[in-house]
Design a protein around this motif. Structure first.
Motif, PDB file in Angstrom:
ATOM      1  N   THR A   1      -3.412  -4.415  35.854  1.00  0.00           N
ATOM      2  CA  THR A   1      -3.500  -4.113  37.287  1.00  0.00           C
ATOM      3  C   THR A   1      -2.224  -3.437  37.780  1.00  0.00           C
ATOM      4  O   THR A   1      -1.135  -3.653  37.239  1.00  0.00           O
ATOM      5  CB  THR A   1      -3.725  -5.400  38.103  1.00  0.00           C
ATOM      6  N   HIS A   2      -2.397  -2.595  38.824  1.00  0.00           N
ATOM      7  CA  HIS A   2      -1.260  -1.937  39.460  1.00  0.00           C
ATOM      8  C   HIS A   2      -1.668  -1.524  40.866  1.00  0.00           C
ATOM      9  O   HIS A   2      -2.558  -0.668  41.044  1.00  0.00           O
ATOM     10  CB  HIS A   2      -0.822  -0.698  38.668  1.00  0.00           C
ATOM     11  N   GLU A   3      -1.021  -2.153  41.849  1.00  0.00           N
ATOM     12  CA  GLU A   3      -1.214  -1.809  43.264  1.00  0.00           C
ATOM     13  C   GLU A   3      -2.687  -1.646  43.623  1.00  0.00           C
ATOM     14  O   GLU A   3      -3.127  -0.627  44.162  1.00  0.00           O
ATOM     15  CB  GLU A   3      -0.440  -0.527  43.600  1.00  0.00           C
ATOM     16  N   GLY A   4      -3.476  -2.660  43.306  1.00  0.00           N
ATOM     17  CA  GLY A   4      -4.879  -2.662  43.696  1.00  0.00           C
ATOM     18  C   GLY A   4      -5.811  -2.004  42.701  1.00  0.00           C
ATOM     19  O   GLY A   4      -7.033  -2.156  42.810  1.00  0.00           O
ATOM     20  N   GLU A   5      -5.310  -1.280  41.754  1.00  0.00           N
ATOM     21  CA  GLU A   5      -6.143  -0.672  40.729  1.00  0.00           C
ATOM     22  C   GLU A   5      -6.166  -1.567  39.497  1.00  0.00           C
ATOM     23  O   GLU A   5      -5.233  -2.346  39.255  1.00  0.00           O
ATOM     24  CB  GLU A   5      -5.610   0.709  40.344  1.00  0.00           C
ATOM     25  N   SER A   6      -7.222  -1.453  38.704  1.00  0.00           N
ATOM     26  CA  SER A   6      -7.308  -2.266  37.489  1.00  0.00           C
ATOM     27  C   SER A   6      -7.969  -1.477  36.363  1.00  0.00           C
ATOM     28  O   SER A   6      -8.797  -0.581  36.609  1.00  0.00           O
ATOM     29  CB  SER A   6      -8.083  -3.561  37.750  1.00  0.00           C
ATOM     30  N   TRP A   7      -7.616  -1.825  35.151  1.00  0.00           N
ATOM     31  CA  TRP A   7      -8.166  -1.209  33.938  1.00  0.00           C
ATOM     32  C   TRP A   7      -8.419  -2.328  32.930  1.00  0.00           C
ATOM     33  O   TRP A   7      -7.763  -3.388  32.988  1.00  0.00           O
ATOM     34  CB  TRP A   7      -7.192  -0.204  33.331  1.00  0.00           C
ATOM     35  N   THR A   8      -9.344  -2.125  32.017  1.00  0.00           N
ATOM     36  CA  THR A   8      -9.642  -3.159  31.025  1.00  0.00           C
ATOM     37  C   THR A   8      -9.481  -2.604  29.614  1.00  0.00           C
ATOM     38  O   THR A   8      -9.594  -1.401  29.378  1.00  0.00           O
ATOM     39  CB  THR A   8     -11.077  -3.694  31.184  1.00  0.00           C
ATOM     40  N   LEU A   9      -9.232  -3.523  28.712  1.00  0.00           N
ATOM     41  CA  LEU A   9      -9.138  -3.205  27.287  1.00  0.00           C
ATOM     42  C   LEU A   9     -10.119  -4.134  26.579  1.00  0.00           C
ATOM     43  O   LEU A   9     -10.014  -5.361  26.701  1.00  0.00           O
ATOM     44  CB  LEU A   9      -7.709  -3.432  26.779  1.00  0.00           C
ATOM     45  N   SER A  10     -11.073  -3.570  25.850  1.00  0.00           N
ATOM     46  CA  SER A  10     -12.127  -4.368  25.216  1.00  0.00           C
ATOM     47  C   SER A  10     -11.570  -5.211  24.071  1.00  0.00           C
ATOM     48  O   SER A  10     -10.500  -4.908  23.523  1.00  0.00           O
ATOM     49  CB  SER A  10     -13.216  -3.448  24.678  1.00  0.00           C
ATOM     50  N   PRO A  11     -12.293  -6.284  23.682  1.00  0.00           N
ATOM     51  CA  PRO A  11     -11.858  -7.077  22.521  1.00  0.00           C
ATOM     52  C   PRO A  11     -11.693  -6.230  21.259  1.00  0.00           C
ATOM     53  O   PRO A  11     -10.784  -6.470  20.471  1.00  0.00           O
ATOM     54  CB  PRO A  11     -12.995  -8.102  22.369  1.00  0.00           C
ATOM     55  N   ALA A  12     -12.567  -5.218  21.080  1.00  0.00           N
ATOM     56  CA  ALA A  12     -12.431  -4.350  19.901  1.00  0.00           C
ATOM     57  C   ALA A  12     -11.139  -3.551  19.962  1.00  0.00           C
ATOM     58  O   ALA A  12     -10.475  -3.325  18.939  1.00  0.00           O
ATOM     59  CB  ALA A  12     -13.630  -3.413  19.804  1.00  0.00           C
ATOM     60  N   ASP A  13     -10.756  -3.104  21.166  1.00  0.00           N
ATOM     61  CA  ASP A  13      -9.494  -2.376  21.316  1.00  0.00           C
ATOM     62  C   ASP A  13      -8.310  -3.286  21.013  1.00  0.00           C
ATOM     63  O   ASP A  13      -7.312  -2.863  20.431  1.00  0.00           O
ATOM     64  CB  ASP A  13      -9.370  -1.810  22.728  1.00  0.00           C
ATOM     65  N   VAL A  14      -8.428  -4.541  21.421  1.00  0.00           N
ATOM     66  CA  VAL A  14      -7.355  -5.506  21.119  1.00  0.00           C
ATOM     67  C   VAL A  14      -7.262  -5.697  19.607  1.00  0.00           C
ATOM     68  O   VAL A  14      -6.165  -5.723  19.028  1.00  0.00           O
ATOM     69  CB  VAL A  14      -7.611  -6.848  21.831  1.00  0.00           C
ATOM     70  N   GLY A  15      -8.437  -5.835  18.951  1.00  0.00           N
ATOM     71  CA  GLY A  15      -8.436  -5.990  17.496  1.00  0.00           C
ATOM     72  C   GLY A  15      -7.804  -4.808  16.800  1.00  0.00           C
ATOM     73  O   GLY A  15      -7.092  -4.958  15.796  1.00  0.00           O
ATOM     74  N   TYR A  16      -8.034  -3.599  17.315  1.00  0.00           N
ATOM     75  CA  TYR A  16      -7.440  -2.391  16.749  1.00  0.00           C
ATOM     76  C   TYR A  16      -5.910  -2.446  16.817  1.00  0.00           C
ATOM     77  O   TYR A  16      -5.228  -1.869  15.958  1.00  0.00           O
ATOM     78  CB  TYR A  16      -7.959  -1.175  17.506  1.00  0.00           C
ATOM     79  N   ALA A  17      -5.383  -3.132  17.806  1.00  0.00           N
ATOM     80  CA  ALA A  17      -3.929  -3.175  18.006  1.00  0.00           C
ATOM     81  C   ALA A  17      -3.262  -4.340  17.292  1.00  0.00           C
ATOM     82  O   ALA A  17      -2.071  -4.591  17.514  1.00  0.00           O
ATOM     83  CB  ALA A  17      -3.621  -3.244  19.507  1.00  0.00           C
ATOM     84  N   LEU A  18      -4.001  -5.054  16.441  1.00  0.00           N
ATOM     85  CA  LEU A  18      -3.422  -6.204  15.734  1.00  0.00           C
ATOM     86  C   LEU A  18      -3.140  -5.852  14.277  1.00  0.00           C
ATOM     87  O   LEU A  18      -3.879  -5.095  13.651  1.00  0.00           O
ATOM     88  CB  LEU A  18      -4.369  -7.397  15.792  1.00  0.00           C
ATOM     89  N   ASP A  19      -2.074  -6.425  13.748  1.00  0.00           N
ATOM     90  CA  ASP A  19      -1.703  -6.286  12.335  1.00  0.00           C
ATOM     91  C   ASP A  19      -1.677  -7.664  11.698  1.00  0.00           C
ATOM     92  O   ASP A  19      -1.148  -8.615  12.293  1.00  0.00           O
ATOM     93  CB  ASP A  19      -0.320  -5.645  12.181  1.00  0.00           C
ATOM     94  N   VAL A  20      -2.247  -7.765  10.508  1.00  0.00           N
ATOM     95  CA  VAL A  20      -2.115  -8.983   9.705  1.00  0.00           C
ATOM     96  C   VAL A  20      -1.271  -8.611   8.498  1.00  0.00           C
ATOM     97  O   VAL A  20      -1.696  -7.828   7.649  1.00  0.00           O
ATOM     98  CB  VAL A  20      -3.484  -9.526   9.263  1.00  0.00           C
ATOM     99  N   THR A  21      -0.070  -9.146   8.439  1.00  0.00           N
ATOM    100  CA  THR A  21       0.872  -8.748   7.391  1.00  0.00           C
ATOM    101  C   THR A  21       1.504  -9.964   6.739  1.00  0.00           C
ATOM    102  O   THR A  21       1.543 -11.060   7.316  1.00  0.00           O
ATOM    103  CB  THR A  21       1.985  -7.851   7.961  1.00  0.00           C
ATOM    104  N   LYS A  22       1.991  -9.754   5.521  1.00  0.00           N
ATOM    105  CA  LYS A  22       2.689 -10.814   4.784  1.00  0.00           C
ATOM    106  C   LYS A  22       4.181 -10.629   4.931  1.00  0.00           C
ATOM    107  O   LYS A  22       4.705  -9.549   4.725  1.00  0.00           O
ATOM    108  CB  LYS A  22       2.293 -10.772   3.313  1.00  0.00           C
ATOM    109  N   LYS A  23       4.853 -11.687   5.297  1.00  0.00           N
ATOM    110  CA  LYS A  23       6.300 -11.658   5.426  1.00  0.00           C
ATOM    111  C   LYS A  23       6.862 -12.982   4.949  1.00  0.00           C
ATOM    112  O   LYS A  23       6.430 -14.044   5.388  1.00  0.00           O
ATOM    113  CB  LYS A  23       6.709 -11.394   6.884  1.00  0.00           C
ATOM    114  N   ASP A  24       7.842 -12.883   4.034  1.00  0.00           N
ATOM    115  CA  ASP A  24       8.480 -14.081   3.471  1.00  0.00           C
ATOM    116  C   ASP A  24       7.450 -15.034   2.881  1.00  0.00           C
ATOM    117  O   ASP A  24       7.545 -16.267   3.021  1.00  0.00           O
ATOM    118  CB  ASP A  24       9.316 -14.797   4.540  1.00  0.00           C
ATOM    119  N   GLY A  25       6.414 -14.462   2.230  1.00  0.00           N
ATOM    120  CA  GLY A  25       5.436 -15.293   1.564  1.00  0.00           C
ATOM    121  C   GLY A  25       4.395 -15.913   2.467  1.00  0.00           C
ATOM    122  O   GLY A  25       3.597 -16.740   2.007  1.00  0.00           O
TER     123      GLY A  25
END
Length: 565
Positions: free
Chosen positions: A235-259
């Motif tokens: 949201t910004h000054e009365g306006e709003s935008w949405t991001l779908s669950p699929a878009d959120v999934g696209y922005a996630l990384d599953v990585t291995k670090k320190d085992g």
């Protein structure tokens, strides 16, 4: 004498008492030996084994049958047991039993050496047993090759569990154990299977555990599912935008670090999905500028822009996404133009700082094409604004225009090429720039003198090779004005903010001969009444000119244009 005789009798009695038990023991041993001989005559002594096969009490013929049966039975194939069962023939493993030699060695136990050695061997065979190593022709190289081949089948790296994200779905790929066969230890076991005639060898190796297990991957997958459970709202000054669950999934990384397997936000990919938010809230600032209509200069107004505070927004999403936060406030900042309207007004080029003109009518131009080239190049220069500190390049300004083929001078030779006349446009501007008090950073003289410009005050250009450049060292913008007039002259004017700079420039010949002429150019520059430069600017040497007909024009006979026409 009587006493001595008595002593002799006692000694004789003692001697007879010692000999008796010895004779008895020898008699017993003789009986035992005879009995042992009678019981084991023609047979292998009891307790004698070949590998794990007992041959005691068997005749050599019977023993041959027993060993042959084992060699063609249990040892016909060798079984290697472990993670899997592998069977190899004796021939494949390079094993060939020598039955007769093996039986002979077993039969020889207790029958070689002196009586005590033979008895000792027989006694040990009865008490603890004696194991004979089979007589075998064993090609270990063949066995090693088979073990290596088995290793190639069994060896496998462990598979790590992983999580794949498809839209808003998280899929777990399970882990799997690996295995590494120990070839050296397995070969020892094969050797033992041959030696003990068992035909069974254990595969030696180790199970390799995956670093990331299915259980750990399931935990990470649950984090992904929780993060993609609902849409995100911005949201910004009365306006709003949405991001779908699929878009959120696209922005996630599953990585291995320190085992360990972890889930994180990929900021770059999230920004891709936030492009519509950025697009709606971003406006580039508009810089103030100038418009020149040939008579007056107008300032085009500036305008403030707006941009999203991206790092602040991404930090907020990164901190709240895995805690279940679904709504985020987008903040913006004002982007100011680098050149505002007020600044443009202050730096508006209104004063004539320097000017120059050259006569183009004195150059032969029967078809008028050279004059057209002058206009084309002058129009490319005309109306150019140069910011403080900016460097102007003549080549970059005029080289992309379309020119006529006319007379040009290349290395003192008159030829016909595209762009004839560009050097006169350049030389005229070069002098105007110098009289405006600006710094020329690149200039090249012609190979020969030219009738329209005084020697030492010319400047040539050649696309991709020679250029004329100068820097705007004033406190304001510079406006270049250049045009071809009907009076036979081309004019160049340099406008800028008012200053107190005066420049004088002139040239003098050092010598003039038919083959060449040498000229020195001088400059005096005064700023606020103080002389900042007074001396030689450069020295140039000009050769004779050869026209397109091959005729040579002597350097000392070429007309010299006035310094200020």
């Amino acid at each position: 004498m009587p006493a001595r005789l008595g002593s002799d009798k006692r000694f004789g009695r003692r001697r007879r008492g010692f000999v008796g038990p010895v004779l008895i023991a020898c008699a017993i041993i003789a009986v035992l030996v005879a009995a042992d001989y009678l019981m084991n005559a023609g047979k292998i002594y009891r307790g004698v084994e070949v590998g794990t096969v007992s041959l005691g009490g068997q005749t050599p013929g019977q023993a041959r049958e027993t060993v042959q049966e084992r060699a063609t039975g249990a040892l016909k194939e060798i079984e290697l047991t472990g993670p899997e069962l592998f069977t190899r023939t004796a021939d494949e493993m390079g094993v060939s039993f020598n039955v007769d030699e093996t039986v002979e060695e077993a039969y020889a136990v207790g029958r070689e050496g002196n009586i005590l050695e033979r008895l000792s061997q027989r006694g040990r065979a009865l008490a603890v047993g004696i194991t004979i190593t089979p007589d075998v022709d064993y090609q270990r190289g063949k066995a090693r090759a088979e073990v290596k081949e088995i290793a190639s089948r069994l060896n496998e790296e462990p598979r790590e569990a992983e999580v794949n994200i498809y839209g808003a779905e998280a899929e777990v790929v399970g882990s799997r154990e690996g295995y590494r066969l120990d070839r050296a230890a397995t070969m020892q076991n094969v050797d033992g299977a041959v030696d003990d005639m068992s035909g069974e060898a254990k595969i030696a190796g180790e199970v390799l555990e995956p670093e990331i297990t299915t259980r750990e991957a399931e935990t990470a997958a649950e984090m992904v599912r929780a993060a993609t459970a609902e849409q995100l709202v911005f949201t910004h000054e009365g306006e709003s935008w949405t991001l779908s669950p699929a878009d959120v999934g696209y922005a996630l990384d599953v990585t291995k670090k320190d085992g360990e397997l972890g889930v994180s936000l990929n900021r770059d990919r999230l920004e891709e999905r936030l492009g519509h938010v950025y697009g709606d809230l971003t406006a580039e600032p508009v810089e103030a500028g100038y418009e020149f209509d040939g008579d007056s200069i107008a300032v085009t107004p500036s305008q403030e822009g707006r941009s999203v505070e991206k790092d602040k927004l991404l930090d907020a999403v990164e901190a709240g996404l895995f805690d279940g936060k679904r709504e985020y406030q987008v903040s913006t900042v004002v982007d100011k133009p680098q050149l505002t309207t007020a600044q443009a007004e202050e730096m508006k080029p209104t004063d004539l700082l320097g000017s120059y003109r050259t006569n183009y009518s004195i150059v032969d131009d029967p078809d008028g094409l050279r004059a057209e080239n002058l206009e084309i190049a002058a129009n490319a220069v005309n109306g150019t604004f140069i910011a403080p500190g900016e460097v102007f390049s003549m080549n970059e300004t005029v080289q992309y225009e379309k020119y006529h083929k006319t007379h040009v001078i290349i290395d003192g030779q008159e030829e016909t090429e595209e762009g004839g006349g560009l050097c006169q446009v350049t030389s005229t501007l070069y002098n105007a720039v110098n009289f405006a008090g600006l710094d020329v950073v690149e200039r090249h003289p012609h190979a020969t003198q030219l009738p329209y410009i005084r020697p030492g005050m010319d400047a040539t250009v050649w696309f991709g090779a020679l250029d004329m450049k100068f820097e705007n060292t004033s406190d304001g913008y510079i406006l270049l004005q250049e045009y071809v007039s009907d009076d036979g002259y081309i004019y160049a004017n340099v406008y800028g903010v008012p200053d107190k700079v005066d420049v004088e420039m002139w040239s003098k010949p050092v010598y003039r001969t038919p083959s060449e002429a040498k000229w020195v150019t001088y400059m005096t520059r005064t700023e606020n009444g103080d002389v900042t430069y007074d001396g030689e600017l450069h020295t140039d040497t000009y050769a004779a000119l050869i026209d397109e007909k091959g005729k040579t024009l002597k350097a000392n006979e070429i007309p010299v244009a006035p310094a200020i026409p």
